[in-house]
Write a protein that holds these residues in place. Structure first.
Motif, PDB file in Angstrom:
ATOM      1  N   TYR A  87       0.802  -1.215   0.000  1.00 44.93           N
ATOM      2  CA  TYR A  87       0.000   0.000   0.000  1.00 44.93           C
ATOM      3  C   TYR A  87       0.843   1.277   0.000  1.00 44.93           C
ATOM      4  CZ  TYR A  87      -3.372  -3.516   1.342  1.00 44.93           C
ATOM      5  OH  TYR A  87      -4.151  -4.654   1.373  1.00 44.93           O
ATOM      6  N   LEU A  91       5.121   7.296  -6.787  1.00 40.40           N
ATOM      7  CA  LEU A  91       4.657   7.411  -8.170  1.00 40.40           C
ATOM      8  C   LEU A  91       5.275   8.655  -8.790  1.00 40.40           C
ATOM      9  CD1 LEU A  91       0.912   6.671  -7.371  1.00 40.40           C
ATOM     10  CD2 LEU A  91       2.534   5.072  -8.395  1.00 40.40           C
ATOM     11  N   LYS A  95       2.608   9.354 -13.419  1.00 41.41           N
ATOM     12  CA  LYS A  95       1.888   8.367 -12.616  1.00 41.41           C
ATOM     13  C   LYS A  95       1.276   9.033 -11.387  1.00 41.41           C
ATOM     14  CE  LYS A  95       4.819   4.455 -13.983  1.00 41.41           C
ATOM     15  NZ  LYS A  95       5.795   3.447 -13.488  1.00 41.41           N
ATOM     16  N   GLY A  96       2.022   9.959 -10.805  1.00 45.32           N
ATOM     17  CA  GLY A  96       1.507  10.693  -9.660  1.00 45.32           C
ATOM     18  C   GLY A  96       0.327  11.559 -10.027  1.00 45.32           C
ATOM     19  N   TYR A  99      -2.675   9.415 -10.466  1.00 49.10           N
ATOM     20  CA  TYR A  99      -3.200   8.975  -9.168  1.00 49.10           C
ATOM     21  C   TYR A  99      -4.057  10.068  -8.538  1.00 49.10           C
ATOM     22  CZ  TYR A  99      -3.324   7.380  -4.325  1.00 49.10           C
ATOM     23  OH  TYR A  99      -3.740   7.005  -3.074  1.00 49.10           O
ATOM     24  N   SER A 102      -7.401  10.446 -10.165  1.00 46.95           N
ATOM     25  CA  SER A 102      -8.351   9.348  -9.940  1.00 46.95           C
ATOM     26  C   SER A 102      -9.331   9.665  -8.819  1.00 46.95           C
ATOM     27  CB  SER A 102      -7.595   8.051  -9.631  1.00 46.95           C
ATOM     28  OG  SER A 102      -6.979   8.108  -8.354  1.00 46.95           O
ATOM     29  N   TYR A 103      -9.009  10.652  -7.971  1.00 52.51           N
ATOM     30  CA  TYR A 103      -9.898  11.020  -6.883  1.00 52.51           C
ATOM     31  C   TYR A 103     -10.737  12.259  -7.210  1.00 52.51           C
ATOM     32  CZ  TYR A 103      -7.605   7.624  -3.875  1.00 52.51           C
ATOM     33  OH  TYR A 103      -7.137   6.455  -3.329  1.00 52.51           O
ATOM     34  N   PHE A 334      -1.053  10.605   1.473  1.00 57.54           N
ATOM     35  CA  PHE A 334      -0.283  10.843   0.245  1.00 57.54           C
ATOM     36  C   PHE A 334      -0.096  12.342   0.031  1.00 57.54           C
ATOM     37  CE2 PHE A 334      -4.721  10.138  -0.983  1.00 57.54           C
ATOM     38  CZ  PHE A 334      -5.011  11.258  -1.741  1.00 57.54           C
ATOM     39  N   GLN A 336       1.558  15.226  -2.859  1.00 61.52           N
ATOM     40  CA  GLN A 336       2.062  15.458  -4.204  1.00 61.52           C
ATOM     41  C   GLN A 336       3.220  16.443  -4.153  1.00 61.52           C
ATOM     42  OE1 GLN A 336      -0.734  16.945  -7.160  1.00 61.52           O
ATOM     43  NE2 GLN A 336       0.306  15.748  -8.732  1.00 61.52           N
ATOM     44  N   SER A 341       5.000  14.188  -8.768  1.00 59.76           N
ATOM     45  CA  SER A 341       5.167  12.874  -8.164  1.00 59.76           C
ATOM     46  C   SER A 341       4.395  12.781  -6.851  1.00 59.76           C
ATOM     47  CB  SER A 341       6.657  12.586  -7.907  1.00 59.76           C
ATOM     48  OG  SER A 341       7.390  12.599  -9.112  1.00 59.76           O
ATOM     49  N   LYS A 344       2.876   7.883  -1.442  1.00 60.66           N
ATOM     50  CA  LYS A 344       1.760   7.337  -0.657  1.00 60.66           C
ATOM     51  C   LYS A 344       2.353   6.389   0.367  1.00 60.66           C
ATOM     52  CE  LYS A 344      -1.145   4.374  -2.582  1.00 60.66           C
ATOM     53  NZ  LYS A 344      -1.868   3.183  -2.127  1.00 60.66           N
TER      54      LYS A 344
END
Length: 480
Positions: A87, A91, A95-96, A99, A102-103, A334, A336, A341, A344
């Protein structure tokens, strides 16, 4: 003598000045080093010398050359990977960014879901309120060209990159539409595509059903809207479906729990390393919730979905129906970084209102109901091609799927034999598909559609929860 004393005094002053400058230089160096150590404590670690040595050697002597950013990102990924915590992850850049997105409650695109069948890209659904809906694209349109270039031979990722772009830019699609000759040209202006995590439906007997797919930035607001809609329709009981919900953000989970957990009762406790910090989230419920609640869970209900399940089970009298949950009782924070990047990192555990830590244990339902075996079968990957003589796990899956929807495949031994081919031919004929007895994407898609229809009708977990809610609502009504 006076002159000598004057000269000696000047020399002493010069010596003093030099000493002061030297002290300042040393102090500045020491201060700078202290600042570096405080800002970058890794420097103090003996192993840091190995990292610095490897970095220097690679940058100076590696035959093919290297980029320093890639080396540093790789080192960060390896460092987090060494924790052996699935977990925790680093990233880098894109990729970060992905991520974090995605929220969010939207992304920029055209808003279609696409499936691949035998090399063709077919629009499986149009997202409501997305640019695609306004443009006139339709479900089952086959995408042939994008901006004048054929899509045949592209991968899914390559197709996705062609459809993406800046908000306000236009992408021109040529599609083959069912029942129409020639290609249809549709221009779509890229824009915001809503990402919805909550859906709702009013079932029979006044049972409102809400499904939460995951917990994202606007999930609580979506949930409030769904509740308001169901209440206007006369909701008498609530069925909350959290099956397959992997979790997500904690804040919207707590906001939703506030609606059901009695005011002042604990929703969740978040306990940090060595218990140096313990956050107890208590309900600030505004109005008491009086309707019966049932929650559907399975082995894929995890993290924040388990937080909500535990809170409602322990404090709000919710009946939990289904299978034991996944058991993820830890919390990741997490952040940023400036380049996009994301780090998490697992930093805490969470405990249910009664103080239980469910990590790797899960939450037991009040009423255990297993899903039918066919609902647990793996999906069939795109590019599927099976014919007589093939064998293996995928053949076993196909045989079990066909058997579940009423087609006899014989012994179902994992060999694609004549009995299996005959079952496939019968299915293809019933579905008005080309009849050849071979498995392909088009046939697989229809089999999955029929299995989905079967599950929606038979779903034993939902049906049991509905029975419980009907009984509870009947008791509540008779007591009034």
């Amino acid at each position: 003598m006076n002159r000598f004393g004057e000269k000696a005094g000047k020399q002493r002053r010069q010596a003093t000045l030099v000493a002061i400058v030297a002290i300042l230089v040393v102090a500045g160096f020491a201060g700078g080093r202290l600042s570096m150590l405080l800002q970058y404590p890794i420097i103090k670690d003996k192993a840091f010398g190995n990292l610095a040595y490897a970095y220097n050697e690679i940058m100076h002597d590696y035959l093919d050359g290297a980029k320093s950013k890639a080396l540093v990102d790789g080192a960060a990924e390896g460092m987090v990977g060494s924790l052996q915590d699935p977990y925790s992850v680093y990233l880098s850049e894109d990729k970060g960014e992905a991520y974090m997105q995605s929220y969010e409650d939207h992304f920029v695109g055209i808003g279609v879901e696409i499936r691949q069948e035998d090399g063709a890209f077919i629009i499986d659904s149009i997202i409501k309120g997305a640019p695609s809906e306004k443009s006139g694209l339709k479900k089952e349109d086959v995408i042939e060209n994008i901006d004048g270039a054929a899509v045949k031979g592209l991968t899914f990722d390559e197709l996705k990159s062609k459809l993406q772009g800046k908000a306000g830019s236009t992408v021109k699609l040529q599609v083959q539409r069912q029942g129409q000759a020639g290609l249809q040209t549709v221009s779509v202006v890229r824009g915001d595509v809503p990402v919805l995590t909550v859906s709702s439906e009013m079932k029979a007997n006044g049972i409102g059903e809400i499904t939460i797919s995951r917990f994202a930035e606007k999930t609580a607001q979506e949930f409030d809207t769904a509740i308001a809609s169901l209440q206007k329709q006369g909701m008498k009981a609530l069925l909350l479906d959290l099956r397959g919900n992997p979790g997500g953000l904690l804040d919207p989970t707590i906001q939703i729990a506030n609606r059901f957990v009695p005011k002042g009762k604990t929703i969740v406790q978040v306990v940090y390393k060595d218990e140096k910090r313990v956050l107890t989230h208590k309900s600030n419920q505004k109005e008491p919730w009086t309707l019966p609640i049932a929650i559907l869970v399975d082995a894929h209900t995890a993290s924040s979905a388990e937080v909500l399940t535990a809170a409602l089970k322990d404090t709000a009298g919710a009946q939990v129906v289904g299978e034991k949950t996944f058991g993820k009782g830890i919390v990741q924070n997490f952040n940023q970084l400036k380049d996009g990047s994301v780090l998490k990192l697992t930093e805490a555990q969470w405990r249910s209102p009664d103080g239980q830590w469910i990590h790797k244990k899960g939450i037991e339902p009040n009423v255990s109901v297993a899903a039918p075996d066919y609902a647990l079968l793996p999906r069939l990957d795109a590019g599927l091609k099976l014919t007589i003589g093939d064998y293996g796990d995928t053949v076993v899956t196909v045989q079990k799927m066909l058997q579940a929807i009423g087609y006899d495949t014989g012994t179902g031994s994992g060999v694609y034999d004549e009995a299996t081919a005959a079952a496939v031919r019968a299915f293809q004929q019933h579905e008005s598909l080309p009849v050849n007895g071979d498995m392909n994407d088009k046939t697989a898609y229809r089999i999955l559609a029929r299995l989905t229809d079967k599950f929606q009708t038979e779903d034993p977990q939902r049906n049991k929860a509905m029975d419980l809610l009907r009984a509870a609502e009947s008791v509540a009504s008779s007591g009034k």
